[in-house]
Design a protein around this motif. Structure first.
Motif, PDB file in Angstrom:
ATOM      1  N   LYS A 294      -1.480  -9.213  -1.700  1.00  0.00           N
ATOM      2  CA  LYS A 294      -2.754  -8.690  -1.946  1.00  0.00           C
ATOM      3  C   LYS A 294      -3.499  -7.262  -1.699  1.00  0.00           C
ATOM      4  O   LYS A 294      -4.619  -6.767  -2.287  1.00  0.00           O
ATOM      5  N   ARG A 295      -2.506  -6.478  -1.127  1.00  0.00           N
ATOM      6  CA  ARG A 295      -2.880  -5.002  -0.960  1.00  0.00           C
ATOM      7  C   ARG A 295      -2.069  -4.386  -1.659  1.00  0.00           C
ATOM      8  O   ARG A 295      -0.729  -4.173  -1.643  1.00  0.00           O
ATOM      9  N   SER A 296      -2.585  -3.280  -2.370  1.00  0.00           N
ATOM     10  CA  SER A 296      -1.866  -2.625  -3.176  1.00  0.00           C
ATOM     11  C   SER A 296      -1.211  -1.422  -2.540  1.00  0.00           C
ATOM     12  O   SER A 296      -0.067  -1.143  -2.978  1.00  0.00           O
TER      13      SER A 296
ATOM     14  N   GLY B 173       1.470  -1.594  -4.806  1.00  0.00           N
ATOM     15  CA  GLY B 173       1.392  -2.854  -5.671  1.00  0.00           C
ATOM     16  C   GLY B 173       0.647  -2.632  -6.936  1.00  0.00           C
ATOM     17  O   GLY B 173       0.052  -1.521  -7.157  1.00  0.00           O
ATOM     18  N   PRO B 174       0.287  -3.642  -7.667  1.00  0.00           N
ATOM     19  CA  PRO B 174      -0.463  -3.481  -8.930  1.00  0.00           C
ATOM     20  C   PRO B 174      -1.998  -3.396  -8.566  1.00  0.00           C
ATOM     21  O   PRO B 174      -2.660  -3.959  -7.781  1.00  0.00           O
ATOM     22  N   ASP B 175      -2.600  -2.530  -9.366  1.00  0.00           N
ATOM     23  CA  ASP B 175      -4.307  -2.384  -9.564  1.00  0.00           C
ATOM     24  C   ASP B 175      -4.863  -2.126  -8.184  1.00  0.00           C
ATOM     25  O   ASP B 175      -5.549  -2.863  -7.886  1.00  0.00           O
ATOM     26  N   GLY B 176      -4.331  -1.037  -7.687  1.00  0.00           N
ATOM     27  CA  GLY B 176      -4.986  -0.632  -6.506  1.00  0.00           C
ATOM     28  C   GLY B 176      -5.135   0.633  -6.157  1.00  0.00           C
ATOM     29  O   GLY B 176      -4.632   1.578  -7.252  1.00  0.00           O
ATOM     30  N   PRO B 177      -5.967   1.333  -5.575  1.00  0.00           N
ATOM     31  CA  PRO B 177      -6.045   2.814  -5.341  1.00  0.00           C
ATOM     32  C   PRO B 177      -4.926   3.607  -4.847  1.00  0.00           C
ATOM     33  O   PRO B 177      -3.950   2.629  -4.156  1.00  0.00           O
ATOM     34  N   SER B 178      -4.696   4.763  -5.124  1.00  0.00           N
ATOM     35  CA  SER B 178      -3.610   5.493  -4.727  1.00  0.00           C
ATOM     36  C   SER B 178      -3.862   5.805  -3.215  1.00  0.00           C
ATOM     37  O   SER B 178      -4.817   5.887  -2.676  1.00  0.00           O
ATOM     38  N   PRO B 179      -2.556   6.046  -2.569  1.00  0.00           N
ATOM     39  CA  PRO B 179      -2.904   6.734  -1.158  1.00  0.00           C
ATOM     40  C   PRO B 179      -3.532   7.970  -1.055  1.00  0.00           C
ATOM     41  O   PRO B 179      -3.751   8.599  -2.164  1.00  0.00           O
ATOM     42  N   PRO B 180      -3.868   8.094   0.075  1.00  0.00           N
ATOM     43  CA  PRO B 180      -4.562   9.619   0.467  1.00  0.00           C
ATOM     44  C   PRO B 180      -3.710  10.835  -0.190  1.00  0.00           C
ATOM     45  O   PRO B 180      -2.425  10.451  -0.379  1.00  0.00           O
ATOM     46  N   GLU B 181      -4.439  11.905  -0.415  1.00  0.00           N
ATOM     47  CA  GLU B 181      -3.506  12.908  -0.963  1.00  0.00           C
ATOM     48  C   GLU B 181      -2.543  13.650   0.176  1.00  0.00           C
ATOM     49  O   GLU B 181      -2.715  13.042   1.329  1.00  0.00           O
ATOM     50  N   GLY B 182      -1.502  14.050  -0.176  1.00  0.00           N
ATOM     51  CA  GLY B 182      -0.660  14.865   0.733  1.00  0.00           C
ATOM     52  C   GLY B 182       0.769  14.257   0.487  1.00  0.00           C
ATOM     53  O   GLY B 182       0.857  13.287  -0.151  1.00  0.00           O
ATOM     54  N   THR B 183       1.457  14.735   0.947  1.00  0.00           N
ATOM     55  CA  THR B 183       3.262  14.455   1.048  1.00  0.00           C
ATOM     56  C   THR B 183       3.328  13.063   1.778  1.00  0.00           C
ATOM     57  O   THR B 183       2.942  12.509   2.612  1.00  0.00           O
ATOM     58  N   HIS B 184       3.887  12.028   0.929  1.00  0.00           N
ATOM     59  CA  HIS B 184       4.259  10.846   1.478  1.00  0.00           C
ATOM     60  C   HIS B 184       5.346  10.160   0.631  1.00  0.00           C
ATOM     61  O   HIS B 184       5.473  10.459  -0.503  1.00  0.00           O
ATOM     62  N   TYR B 185       6.014   9.036   1.028  1.00  0.00           N
ATOM     63  CA  TYR B 185       7.043   8.321   0.644  1.00  0.00           C
ATOM     64  C   TYR B 185       6.343   6.882  -0.116  1.00  0.00           C
ATOM     65  O   TYR B 185       5.404   6.497   0.260  1.00  0.00           O
TER      66      TYR B 185
ATOM     67  N   PHE C 184      10.580   6.697  -3.664  1.00  0.00           N
ATOM     68  CA  PHE C 184      10.168   8.118  -4.457  1.00  0.00           C
ATOM     69  C   PHE C 184       9.364   8.912  -3.154  1.00  0.00           C
ATOM     70  O   PHE C 184       8.872   8.265  -2.376  1.00  0.00           O
ATOM     71  N   LEU C 185       9.389   9.999  -3.171  1.00  0.00           N
ATOM     72  CA  LEU C 185       8.626  10.966  -2.667  1.00  0.00           C
ATOM     73  C   LEU C 185       7.477  11.777  -3.267  1.00  0.00           C
ATOM     74  O   LEU C 185       8.123  12.561  -4.331  1.00  0.00           O
ATOM     75  N   ARG C 186       6.287  11.620  -2.891  1.00  0.00           N
ATOM     76  CA  ARG C 186       5.367  12.419  -3.498  1.00  0.00           C
ATOM     77  C   ARG C 186       5.121  13.720  -2.690  1.00  0.00           C
ATOM     78  O   ARG C 186       4.887  13.706  -1.450  1.00  0.00           O
ATOM     79  N   LYS C 187       5.305  15.029  -3.039  1.00  0.00           N
ATOM     80  CA  LYS C 187       5.369  16.231  -2.454  1.00  0.00           C
ATOM     81  C   LYS C 187       4.162  16.938  -2.994  1.00  0.00           C
ATOM     82  O   LYS C 187       4.410  17.305  -4.356  1.00  0.00           O
TER      83      LYS C 187
END
Length: 246
Positions: free
Chosen positions: A3-5, A21-33, A41-44
Motif C-alpha cells: 500500500k505504500r509506494s 511501488g506504483p502510483d506514489g510520490p517520489s522519495p526526497p531529493e538527494g542520493t539514494h538507492y 538503481f542508484l539515483r545520484k
C-alpha cells in the motif's frame, strides 16, 4: 508494504534505500538507492547531474547467497523405478524421449501421471497443465533416450518459470541402469538435489539403478501409453507397441 509506494528501509544507512511501488510520490531529493521490479538503481544528484542508473550491488547492505532446502519427503524408490521403466519402453518402441508429471498429496504421497504428449528423439511437446485431483504438481521427470542425463537448453527454458523438482533420466537403453540429473527450480534459480533424496538409488557403473522389488512384476499402464504419440505415426504409442509385438 504494497500500500505504500516508497518505503525507507533504514534511516541509519549512509545512503537511504527505497522500495518503488506504483502510483506514489517520489522519495526526497538527494542520493539514494531504489529497489524496483526490474532491478536495483542508484539515483545520484550532484551539482552537475541528476541521474538514475542501474547498479549490481548496494554496497551498504550485507551479501545474501541463493539458498534452497527441499522440504518434500524422500522420493520412494517405486516412483523412480516406474519412470525409468516407462522411459525404457518408449525408447524401445520409438527411440524417443518421454515426460511424466510428479504430484504430491500429504495423505496419498507421490503420484505419477503421463500428460498428453508428442515425442521424438530430441524433443517432447506435452501438456504441462494436467493435474491430479487433490494433489499438487511438484515437478517433472523426463528421459533423454540413450543420451546422458543433463538439462538441455530446451529443458532450462521450459523449467525457468516452473517451480519444483525437475529430474532427467539418461541412457535408459541400459535399463535397469540409467544416468540421473536432478535439480530444484525456484523463481528461475536452479539448485542441485542431493542423491539422498532418492530412496533406493544405488550406484551402478557411471550411473544408477533403483533397488525396488515391487517393480519386478509391474507393467506400464495402458492409459500412460495411450496419450503418447509420435509425429510420424497416425496411431498412439500403445497401438504401435501392439503392432511391434505382433
Amino acid at each position: 508494504l504494497a500500500k505504500r509506494s516508497w518505503l525507507k528501509l533504514r534511516r541509519n544507512l549512509m545512503i537511504p534505500v527505497y522500495l518503488k511501488g506504483p502510483d506514489g510520490p517520489s522519495p526526497p531529493e538527494g542520493t539514494h538507492y531504489i529497489i524496483a521490479r526490474n532491478g536495483n538503481f542508484l539515483r545520484k544528484r550532484e551539482w552537475w547531474v541528476d541521474a538514475t542508473v542501474p547498479v549490481r550491488q548496494i554496497s551498504v547492505l550485507d551479501r545474501q547467497k541463493p539458498l534452497a532446502e527441499l522440504l518434500l519427503p524422500t522420493l520412494p524408490a517405486e516412483v523412480l523405478a516406474k519412470a525409468s521403466r516407462l522411459a525404457k519402453v518408449v525408447y524401445d518402441i520409438s527411440q524417443s524421449e518421454v515426460c511424466l508429471l510428479l504430484h504430491y498429496n500429504v495423505e496419498a504421497g507421490y503420484q505419477l501421471s503421463v500428460p498428453k504428449q508428442t515425442v521424438s528423439p530430441g524433443r517432447i511437446d506435452y501438456d504441462a497443465s494436467e493435474r491430479l485431483s487433490g494433489a499438487l504438481c511438484v515437478g517433472t521427470l523426463h528421459s533423454h533416450g540413450a543420451l546422458e542425463a543433463y538439462h538441455s537448453d530446451i529443458d532450462l527454458e521450459d523449467e525457468t518459470y516452473a517451480d519444483g523438482v525437475h529430474i532427467t533420466l539418461g541412457e535408459v537403453h541400459k535399463y535397469p541402469a540409467f544416468s540421473l540429473s536432478a535439480e530444484v527450480v525456484v523463481n528461475g534459480t536452479r539448485f542441485s538435489i542431493d542423491r539422498t533424496w532418492f530412496a533406493g538409488l544405488v550406484p551402478r557403473g557411471t550411473g544408477y539403478r533403483v533397488d525396488c522389488l515391487a517393480i519386478e512384476s509391474w507393467e506400464v499402464p495402458a492409459k500412460w501409453l495411450e496419450v503418447i504419440r509420435h509425429p510420424g505415426w497416425r496411431r498412439p504409442l500403445l497401438e504401435q507397441e501392439k503392432k511391434l509385438d505382433d
